[in-house]
Design a protein around this motif. Structure first.
Motif: not given
Length: 326
Positions: A8-24
């Protein structure tokens, strides 16, 4: 569980680009420390994820990297039919499954289509329940959904109208969410009451899922069944026609007080309002006692013309109300 979260984390980064640890962490409902450990695990496994330090920093994948681990499980594929109803999916125990399915679906799309899908989601939202009411949450809804999925018989204790209780062994065929209320379409097991019947899920007092499978009728269509049942229910619910005069304000209130049936009656009036803006409408109403209350909601913006007994009862209720207020 952790493998699913890493994906899920991998797909979130793939779909949304840069994300902070807090956002994840907020997205996955875990701690920031857990995200740190997960990112390290992804890097160690060869995923090219790197961190930008500083206030505007965050995690992101190396440009051009895409995972192909986007295959949908059976549950995820089934949950996509509830993609516009996240609350309903959660009530059925499919909330996290739906979220995972949507992530995988977005990841599988080309960048242009993925951006367009995200734009649509930001501009259009489906909110099913009516105003002043949410989606009811019967306590055994998840178990009931499982019995529907797996064609398992259930034994229920059901509170009928008038608070009379009945016991039934049922073969559950489908669940319907209507205006925030859940309904079960089921037939009696063992050749009891013939045909498919509808049960309000919130009136199921007790539920036991039996270790007995049944064969689902091949010709049963839940959508068609619900359409026919709803039409018959409306005919039973509104057995009378009240001929009324409505002001413009009353016609504006019809969707809130009378729903689709009232709106249809106004549209079917087939004539223009009179010189004072009042319109003659043949309005379907419930039995006499309920109809009086239904019509009184409009106050002085409606006049009952026929039938005479209903007009008299409404007039009597108005006189008694006036007497209370002196």
């Amino acid at each position: 569980m952790r493998a699913s979260r890493l994906l899920s984390e991998l797909l979130l980064l793939q779909n949304r680009g840069r994300m902070t640890a807090t956002e994840l962490a907020a997205e996955l409902e875990v701690s920031v420390r857990t995200v740190y450990r997960d990112i390290e695990a992804l890097s160690a496994s060869g995923v090219p994820v790197y961190a930008d330090r500083g206030r505007a920093g965050g995690y992101q994948l190396v440009d051009g990297y895409r995972t192909r681990l986007t295959g949908l499980t059976e549950e995820e594929a089934q949950s996509l039919s509830l993609a516009g109803l996240p609350i309903a999916a959660a009530e059925l125990g499919l909330g996290t499954v739906l979220a995972a399915a949507q992530l995988k679906l977005y990841a599988a799309l080309p960048a242009e289509l993925r951006d367009r899908a995200g734009t649509v989601a930001q501009r259009f939202h489906l909110d099913v329940p009516g105003w002043h009411r949410g989606i009811e949450s019967p306590p055994r809804l998840g178990e009931l959904a499982e019995s529907v999925w797996h064609s398992q018989r259930i034994r229920v204790r059901y509170r009928r109208w008038g608070d009379q209780e009945a016991r039934r062994t049922l073969e559950p065929l489908g669940l319907v969410l209507k205006a925030g209320n859940w309904y079960l379409a089921a037939r009696a097991a063992g050749g009891g009451e013939p045909g498919v019947r509808t049960y309000r899920v919130s009136r199921i007092v007790d539920l036991t899922v039996l270790d007995e499978r049944f064969e689902r009728p091949a010709d049963f269509d839940l959508t068609e069944y619900w359409r026919e049942w709803s039409a018959e229910f409306e005919q039973r619910l509104y057995p009378r026609i009240a001929v009324v005069r409505m002001s413009a304000m009353a016609r504006d209130l019809v969707p809130f007080y009378c729903g689709a049936v009232g709106v249809g009656a106004v549209h079917a009036a087939g004539r223009a309002p009179d010189e004072n803006g009042w319109l003659r409408v043949e309005l379907p109403v419930e039995s006499t006692v309920a109809a009086v209350g239904q019509l009184l909601r409009f106050g002085a913006e409606i006049e009952v013309l026929e039938p005479e007994d209903l007009r008299a009862q409404v007039a009597d209720a108005i006189r008694r109300s006036a007497a209370l207020y002196g």
